[in-house]
Scaffold this motif. Structure first.
Motif, mmCIF file in Angstrom:
data_model
loop_
_atom_site.group_PDB
_atom_site.id
_atom_site.type_symbol
_atom_site.label_atom_id
_atom_site.label_comp_id
_atom_site.label_asym_id
_atom_site.label_seq_id
_atom_site.Cartn_x
_atom_site.Cartn_y
_atom_site.Cartn_z
ATOM 1 N N ARG A 199 -12.905 2.594 -18.375
ATOM 2 C CA ARG A 199 -12.474 3.985 -18.277
ATOM 3 C C ARG A 199 -11.022 4.100 -17.816
ATOM 4 O O ARG A 199 -10.447 5.200 -17.812
ATOM 5 N N LEU A 200 -10.429 2.982 -17.443
ATOM 6 C CA LEU A 200 -9.032 2.982 -17.000
ATOM 7 C C LEU A 200 -8.084 2.427 -18.052
ATOM 8 O O LEU A 200 -6.897 2.259 -17.795
ATOM 9 N N MET A 201 -8.600 2.159 -19.248
ATOM 10 C CA MET A 201 -7.784 1.552 -20.294
ATOM 11 C C MET A 201 -6.577 2.410 -20.668
ATOM 12 O O MET A 201 -5.526 1.890 -21.036
ATOM 13 N N GLU A 202 -6.703 3.729 -20.590
ATOM 14 C CA GLU A 202 -5.590 4.596 -20.983
ATOM 15 C C GLU A 202 -4.360 4.344 -20.116
ATOM 16 O O GLU A 202 -3.219 4.449 -20.586
ATOM 17 N N TYR A 203 -4.571 3.990 -18.844
ATOM 18 C CA TYR A 203 -3.446 3.698 -17.956
ATOM 19 C C TYR A 203 -2.822 2.346 -18.315
ATOM 20 O O TYR A 203 -1.601 2.178 -18.243
#
Length: 303
Positions: A60-64
């Motif tokens: 869920r943190l891949m966008e960062y």
């Protein structure tokens, strides 16, 4: 042996040449029993180097992670142009490169540094009218991809030994090293393509701290595998942090905003923050509303 591990974090894989990013995901799924696994930025099969793999809640943190800068070491071959802009493609032209000097190359680099418009390769995963551009290119369909605004922080000439020249490149997301080789070759007049490509860094993750895929397959004991897992919050260390007390944490996990009326907390409107509890455990990403002085839940990682 498949490990049933309750791990959430990142494995930093040194992707081998010849593997797609999807191949790496496939092999890791064979090692650990996790439903959610993703990678942080596609790396071409002809390239090797840093490929961050997110496990569980870390996906869920891949966008960062995708927004982080990347660093590459690339070898360009002068005098040869290929249809893919790299060594896997067909050579479409050969040109004289004997007149190219180190000075000519170094003087050309500022043209490709800073904010630039770059046209992606036709042999890429980008879509054109709903279809992958590499499928269209392989089928011989004529089409044109629009240039995209990307940022190149730095390009340095590391080795000059014609026909091969090495560069170290630091760039933003969306940048294609293959396009740089083609564009630079066109600019200096002899043409060029990427011969070798290694990704040295993605955000905080470095090749020096990565694990080779073959080595990873030897981590087949539950007490050893966690040693190579990087914590979830490592990918968002560039965000400012905030600690919540027990009551605030409980409300936040239920989706309720937290009031922040302390004027010393000078957060920007819509700023994303790393959120920790009193035990210093990272458990959420919050978004600040400056008008209402509220911290809103953006991503909450349940226990």
């Amino acid at each position: 042996m498949i490990l049933k591990l309750s791990l959430d974090g990142f494995i930093i894989v040194d992707k081998p040449i010849g593997y797609t990013s999807a191949d790496v995901i496939r092999d890791i799924k064979r090692l650990i029993d996790r439903q959610k696994i993703g990678h942080g930025g596609t790396l071409d099969p002809m390239a090797n180097g840093v490929l961050p793999i997110g496990l569980g809640k870390a996906t869920r943190l891949m966008e960062y992670l995708l927004d982080e800068n990347k660093e590459y070491l690339a070898t360009f071959r002068l005098g040869e142009i290929t249809d893919t802009y790299d060594c896997t493609g067909a050579i479409v032209a050969k040109n004289n490169y004997s007149y190219i000097t180190q000075e000519i190359i170094e003087k050309s680099l500022p043209r490709f540094t800073g904010w630039i418009y770059q046209k992606p390769p036709k042999f890429s995963a980008l879509k054109f009218k709903g279809r992958r551009s590499y499928d269209l290119a392989r089928a011989g369909v004529e089409f044109d991809l629009n240039p995209r605004l990307v940022k190149v922080h730095s390009i340095s000439l590391e080795r000059f030994q014609p026909p091969d020249v090495d560069f170290r490149i630091t760039c933003s997301r969306g940048f294609y090293v293959r396009s740089l080789a083609n564009d630079l070759g066109e600019y200096i007049g002899c043409g060029a393509h990427v011969l070798n490509l290694t990704r040295l860094k993605v955000g905080p993750f470095k090749l020096l701290n990565s694990v080779a895929l073959n080595e990873l397959k030897r981590y087949n004991f539950q007490d050893l595998f966690p040693q190579i897992i990087k914590p979830m919050d490592e990918v968002v260390k560039r965000l400012r942090s905030l600690s919540l007390n027990t009551n605030q944490e409980s409300n936040f996990k239920m989706g309720k905003p937290v009031s922040l009326f302390n004027d010393s907390l000078k957060f920007r409107d819509d700023e994303h923050l790393r959120i920790y509890n009193e035990s210093c455990d990272f458990f959420a990403i919050g978004k600040y509303n400056a008008i209402k002085k509220l911290l809103l839940p953006f991503k909450v990682f349940s226990s």
